[in-house]
Design an enzyme around this catalytic site. Sequence first.
Site, PDB file in Angstrom:
ATOM      1  N   ASP A 274      -5.429 -47.633 -15.379  1.00 14.93           N
ATOM      2  CA  ASP A 274      -6.502 -47.589 -16.303  1.00 14.93           C
ATOM      3  C   ASP A 274      -6.424 -46.480 -17.250  1.00 14.93           C
ATOM      4  O   ASP A 274      -5.380 -45.891 -17.809  1.00 14.93           O
ATOM      5  CB  ASP A 274      -7.641 -47.030 -15.428  1.00 14.93           C
TER       6      ASP A 274
ATOM      7  N   SER B 124     -12.063 -42.240 -18.207  1.00 14.71           N
ATOM      8  CA  SER B 124     -11.455 -43.105 -17.450  1.00 14.71           C
ATOM      9  C   SER B 124     -11.474 -44.597 -17.692  1.00 14.71           C
ATOM     10  O   SER B 124     -10.985 -44.987 -18.690  1.00 14.71           O
ATOM     11  CB  SER B 124     -12.014 -42.831 -16.065  1.00 14.71           C
TER      12      SER B 124
ATOM     13  N   ASP C 140      -7.042 -43.754 -18.072  1.00 19.20           N
ATOM     14  CA  ASP C 140      -6.461 -42.341 -18.256  1.00 19.20           C
ATOM     15  C   ASP C 140      -5.287 -42.194 -17.158  1.00 19.20           C
ATOM     16  O   ASP C 140      -4.827 -41.185 -16.928  1.00 19.20           O
ATOM     17  CB  ASP C 140      -7.430 -41.085 -17.998  1.00 19.20           C
TER      18      ASP C 140
ATOM     19  N   ASP D 177      -5.129 -42.460 -14.184  1.00 18.13           N
ATOM     20  CA  ASP D 177      -5.079 -41.649 -12.870  1.00 18.13           C
ATOM     21  C   ASP D 177      -5.323 -42.658 -11.685  1.00 18.13           C
ATOM     22  O   ASP D 177      -5.278 -42.313 -10.354  1.00 18.13           O
ATOM     23  CB  ASP D 177      -6.110 -40.695 -12.774  1.00 18.13           C
TER      24      ASP D 177
END
Length: 448
Positions: A243, A102, A245, A247
């Site tokens: 960010d 992440s 990834d 999400d």
Amino acid sequence: MTRKYFGTDGIRGRANKFPITPDFALKVGMAAGIAFRRGDYRHRVVIGKDTRLSGYMIESALQAGFTSVGVNVLLVGPLPTPAVALITRSMRADLGVMISASHNPYDDNGIKLFAPDGYKLSDEVEAEIEALLDSDLGPKLAASAGLGRAKRIDDAQARYIEFAKRTVSRNLSLEGLRIVVDCANGAAYKVAPEALWELGAEVVAIGVEPNGVNINRDVGSTSPSALIAKVHETRADLGIALDGDADRVMIVDEKGQIVDGDQLMAVVGSSWAEEGRLSAPGLVSTVMANLGFERYLASIGLTLERTPVGDRYVVERMRAQGYNVGGEPSGHIVLSDYATTGDGLVAALQLLAVVQKAGKPVSEVCHRFEPLPQILKNVRYKSGRPLDDEKVRAAITDATERLGAHGRLVIRPSGTEPVIRVMAEGDDHDLVSHVVDDVVDVITRVAA
């Protein structure tokens, strides 16, 4: 339920150190493949990743693990976490895997698992996989003729772009908007700029040159200074920061002011309420959501359901009680009409739809409430349970009484490190500051 390998968001750690090693990833693939056997047919798993250098290593190890137990592997390459969940559902796969840490630096990585419905695994399923990880899997390997195959899905990015565009009206055009998008040198570095351009925006893209080690480095939703500078430089109408990834999302208005997850949820929630699109009369967020946000929702007839910190708890409450808008101040926005997890690009598009409909600057559209003063401090401890100490409990009780009905006190241990987080907010900034300092002082002395 205590878990040995899984945290609140999958298995995570420093790349090439246990548990993020190729040998352990191999076993995760084997164990997960065995756990998701559902019948006498060829099972399939979707594997995606972000742009970390260690993603190649983990991807190959997982692929070997899954194929060794007879599961076919569908490789989608660098793709946002919500896209992996989406493709897991759309391709009728038995399991989805996202390789990402992440918003963490490149030298961390993680393994997130999704069930066939695209949702993160339950505690019970994670416990089943952990039991398998600690067992001898040799007898459960596939016979030579039953080994799985691997195939790369070349159009995965195009599939996700089309999905994202379909979450807004066919009549929506972003023509006339200059948008800076910061992709954090991460998983959305291709799909986010392309989706915005196809909808008509003039796109200025930064954080779109991943080299394996620069993900989240001075860019992205956790480092908004680069986005703010570019918005000012290009005189853009707004900035969008994702960010690693993708999400989570952070918005910057045309003045360079940050719009956090609370304000974003307020915009989307109030708009959906006006259009009759809310499936329940309220929104879901965590204990960290600003009290000003809760008061704003109450002023328009909506409630705020609070959960522990973590988007998985937000999603669980949404599913249990029928809400379709939820999220966290950090920018994890979950719109369950479209996605099973936070989706930064989809959340940004929903905001853009409101902006275009209103015909007003982003700074006006996104300032729905005045946040109350909120102060958060961390206290590191060596061992033990400081929050069980009588002196600490007495200090917490006293602080809560001092804030009364004009504020909140939230104290919680971190789920990833030996740290106690002390947060207070209220109408009186000085009182909030004193309350936090007093509680931190007591915990520090007890934990010394």
